[in-house]
Structure formats: C-alpha cells, structure tokens
Design an enzyme around this catalytic site. Structure first.
Site, PDB file in Angstrom:
ATOM      1  N   ARG A  72       0.806  -1.222   0.000  1.00  0.00           N
ATOM      2  CA  ARG A  72       0.000   0.000   0.000  1.00  0.00           C
ATOM      3  C   ARG A  72       0.838   1.271   0.000  1.00  0.00           C
ATOM      4  NH1 ARG A  72      -3.826  -2.955  -1.968  1.00  0.00           N
ATOM      5  NH2 ARG A  72      -4.997  -4.198  -0.465  1.00  0.00           N
ATOM      6  N   ARG A 150       2.231 -13.540  -5.842  1.00  0.00           N
ATOM      7  CA  ARG A 150       2.153 -13.332  -4.392  1.00  0.00           C
ATOM      8  C   ARG A 150       2.580 -14.600  -3.644  1.00  0.00           C
ATOM      9  NH1 ARG A 150      -3.896 -11.730  -3.453  1.00  0.00           N
ATOM     10  NH2 ARG A 150      -3.203 -11.319  -1.317  1.00  0.00           N
ATOM     11  N   LYS A 180      -2.297 -16.724   4.991  1.00  0.00           N
ATOM     12  CA  LYS A 180      -3.532 -16.671   4.189  1.00  0.00           C
ATOM     13  C   LYS A 180      -3.291 -17.336   2.834  1.00  0.00           C
ATOM     14  CE  LYS A 180      -2.510 -11.980   2.497  1.00  0.00           C
ATOM     15  NZ  LYS A 180      -2.884 -10.559   2.526  1.00  0.00           N
ATOM     16  N   HIS A 181      -4.312 -17.923   2.199  1.00  0.00           N
ATOM     17  CA  HIS A 181      -5.733 -17.938   2.540  1.00  0.00           C
ATOM     18  C   HIS A 181      -6.124 -19.390   2.775  1.00  0.00           C
ATOM     19  CE1 HIS A 181      -4.899 -14.469  -0.084  1.00  0.00           C
ATOM     20  NE2 HIS A 181      -5.795 -13.813   0.644  1.00  0.00           N
ATOM     21  N   HIS A 193     -12.844 -11.815  -5.126  1.00  0.00           N
ATOM     22  CA  HIS A 193     -13.300 -10.432  -5.042  1.00  0.00           C
ATOM     23  C   HIS A 193     -14.546 -10.227  -5.899  1.00  0.00           C
ATOM     24  CE1 HIS A 193      -9.116  -9.952  -3.681  1.00  0.00           C
ATOM     25  NE2 HIS A 193      -9.548  -8.876  -3.057  1.00  0.00           N
ATOM     26  N   ASP A 263     -11.807 -12.965   5.601  1.00  0.00           N
ATOM     27  CA  ASP A 263     -11.383 -12.079   4.531  1.00  0.00           C
ATOM     28  C   ASP A 263     -12.463 -11.002   4.365  1.00  0.00           C
ATOM     29  OD1 ASP A 263      -9.883 -10.996   2.465  1.00  0.00           O
ATOM     30  OD2 ASP A 263      -9.648 -12.891   1.393  1.00  0.00           O
TER      31      ASP A 263
END
Length: 363
Positions: A72, A150, A180-181, A193, A263
C-alpha cells in the site's frame, strides 16, 4: 479488556472524520485496515495512526503490505519489496558449473525472506502501523491470477520454510503474522473479489498439498485468514463460514490456536452463503459463529459509509438477539496481535545496522 471487539473497518481519507472517530469508538470495533487512499506521506501516516490510537489505544492498525503488487505504501522512503515468488525463484538458484553449491539458493532465499520481513515490519511500525496481513501461504499452482506471484512457490515445503523465515523477520521488528488464505486459494482461477471460486478436490488432496504449510507452521502462526472459496467435497459453505474448516480442521486437526480473521466481507465470495445473498451484518455473524475471531469490511467507508454503520448496528442487534455471542478468548487473541515493544523511529531506523544489512539481502 473489551468483552469482544471483532470488527476491523476502514476510513475514507488521510485524516479521521467525525464519523470515523464515532465508528472506531464503538465497543464492537477492534481495529482499522488502511489502504493507499489513506496514504500521502510518512508524516501524514504517522499522524493518522496517532489519531486512531487517540480514539482507543488498543485498536489494531492493519494493512495489506506483502511486497510486489500488494504493497500500500511505496513512496517517501518505503522500500519496494519484491513479490514473494522472487524468493521462491532464489531458492532454486544453486549456481552453475564450478559455482554450483547444493542448497545454497535455499539458504540465500531464507536470509532474504527474513530480511524482507524485517524491512516490511520495521518500516510500517516506524509509521505507527501495528500489523500486516502477510505471509501468503497459497501454493503457486498457476491458474490463479489473483494469487500469482504473491505465492512463494508450488512446493508446500518451500512455502513453509520461506514463510517461517519471513515471519522471523516480522518478529524481530515486533510484528505478528497472518497466514492466508486457508486452506489454499492457489488452485482455483476465479477471483473471490468478484466471483465465488469452487475447488472440487478432496479433503485428503487439499491437506496433503495446500494446507500442509498451516500444519507445519501451526505453532508459529499468530493469525490465519481463510479463503472465500467453496470446497464442496468438504463443506457447502466457503471456508471462512465453515465450522468444519475452522473448528474441526484448522483448530482441531491442525492444532492452531491463534486469531482467525475473515477475509473482506465486501467481496463477492463473502456475499453468498448457502446460495443466498446476505447483508454484511449477517455475513459477519455467520463468520464469527463458524469460528472467526475477527471480521473485515473494506472499502465501505467512502462516501457516507452507510454499509459500515449497518454492519456495526446489525452485529449489535445480532448479539442482542442471541445470533452471535461475544468471546473473551477471541478478544484475547485480538489483543495478542498488538505489538509489545516500542517501534524504532524512522530516522534511527535508516542508520540501524540490522536494517541496512537487511536491505542488502533483498533480491
């Protein structure tokens, strides 16, 4: 100690509004998750985090800050961390010809992973952030674009070892971790998502591959986030809403005793339970009843933030109606994620030998 503050919410901007302060002060709210829209520069972030702690000192300030494309804060001095796949690739590089040394790539990769964890956590903590949702324990099977680079590797043994090394770096900087996950998102192509992914493998196949890092790391993981994925041969509900996955398998079979986060409840994979679209409050109550200690609602504070208010009010009503019961054990797990040491100020961190050495070890 608050009886149980399970909600992790967000804020719209770079400063707290009156509505943000009101929501964060609610006894059901236990923390906040920050996004790029909450970032301007290091000074602003430090002031924002101080303002959050002024509302309540025990609020957990969280962020998704893994490295690679999920990071971020990227400017004003923050190190651009590599994607975790880069560490997995380093693991495989033992040198060629006369420079070949069996296992040397693995050793370098573990050093680099510890360095990445230390840099990640120390930079965040210097700006007032308590906790990052990392590491990703999903296997790099290939089809999942939302996971992709990732993930550390396709081999669960490599994932477990590099994750353990990264968590050591987090720990050295005073930060907890989040695997995760659970039990694994890397085998499905759909993005939770926007869709409801379905993984049709058997329980045995999942436990032998994707879930193995959780078994091997159960005594060092401080928190876990389950996947918004349905594994129909195990349970018709997504893992984050499944007592079988969270209580029978994760806690019972694998022996995990840390915090369990849902989540993001705003994701499509969290909006449908048993084939029905449910409200955020209903989803939160279902996740908590299934075994989650904490639930996240992201990106809903923008504008008037009605969804956040509806979640808080709805969960409060669910408690009153007996559809959800607060848990002192869950609250203790939340509090245990808060840092127990003071952070290193940024200017001091920049000249700290351990930090400078860690930067040199990054791939």
């Amino acid at each position: 100690m608050t009886q149980h503050a399970p909600l992790i919410i967000d804020a719209a901007g770079t400063t707290l509004s009156a509505a943000d302060r009101r929501r964060l002060a609610h006894p059901l709210v236990g923390g906040i998750i920050l996004f790029t829209r909450n970032w301007q520069d290091r000074r602003q972030l430090l002031e924002l985090c101080a303002a959050i702690k002024d509302v309540r000192e025990d609020l957990l300030i969280c962020v998704d800050h893994e490295g690679g494309r999920v990071q971020r804060f990227r400017t004003d001095g923050f190190t651009h961390l590599p994607p975790m796949r880069a560490l997995g690739e380093l693991w495989m590089q033992d040198g060629k010809g006369s420079k070949h040394r069996e296992g040397s790539g693995a050793l370098r990769a573990m050093q680099a992973a510890t360095a990445a964890g230390y840099v990640l956590a120390s930079e965040l903590r210097a700006c007032g952030v308590d906790f990052s949702f990392t590491p990703v324990l999903d296997l790099d099977w290939g089809p999942s674009a939302v996971i992709g680079d990732r993930a550390f590797h396709a081999d669960p043994r490599v994932v477990a070892m590099l994750s353990r090394a990264l968590m050591q770096g987090l720990l050295q900087a005073g930060m907890a971790n989040c695997g995760k996950h659970f039990p694994g998102h890397g085998h499905v192509a759909a993005d939770s998502h926007t869709e409801v992914p379905v993984d049709r493998r058997s329980l045995g196949a999942i436990l032998q591959d994707d879930a193995m890092p959780y078994d091997w790391l159960s005594n060092v993981l401080t928190s876990v986030m389950p996947a918004h994925v349905i594994y129909p041969r195990v349970d018709k509900r997504p893992a984050g809403f499944s007592q079988k996955w969270l209580q029978d398998i994760l806690r019972g079979r694998l022996g995990f005793d840390g915090a369990i986060f849902s989540d993001d409840l705003s994701m499509e994979g969290a909006r449908r339970i048993d084939g029905q679209v449910v409200s955020y409050a209903e989803a939160a109550a279902a996740a908590l009843a299934a075994g989650c200690d904490l639930v996240l609602l992201c990106n809903q504070s923008v504008g008037e933030g009605r969804a956040v208010d509806e979640l808080i009010e709805g969960l409060d009503a669910a408690r009153t109606a007996g559809r959800w019961q607060p848990s002192e054990a869950s609250e203790a797990r939340r509090v245990a994620l808060l840092p127990q040491t003071l952070p290193q100020p940024w200017d001091e961190l920049m000249v700290q030998p351990a930090y400078m050495q860690a930067l040199e070890l990054l791939p």
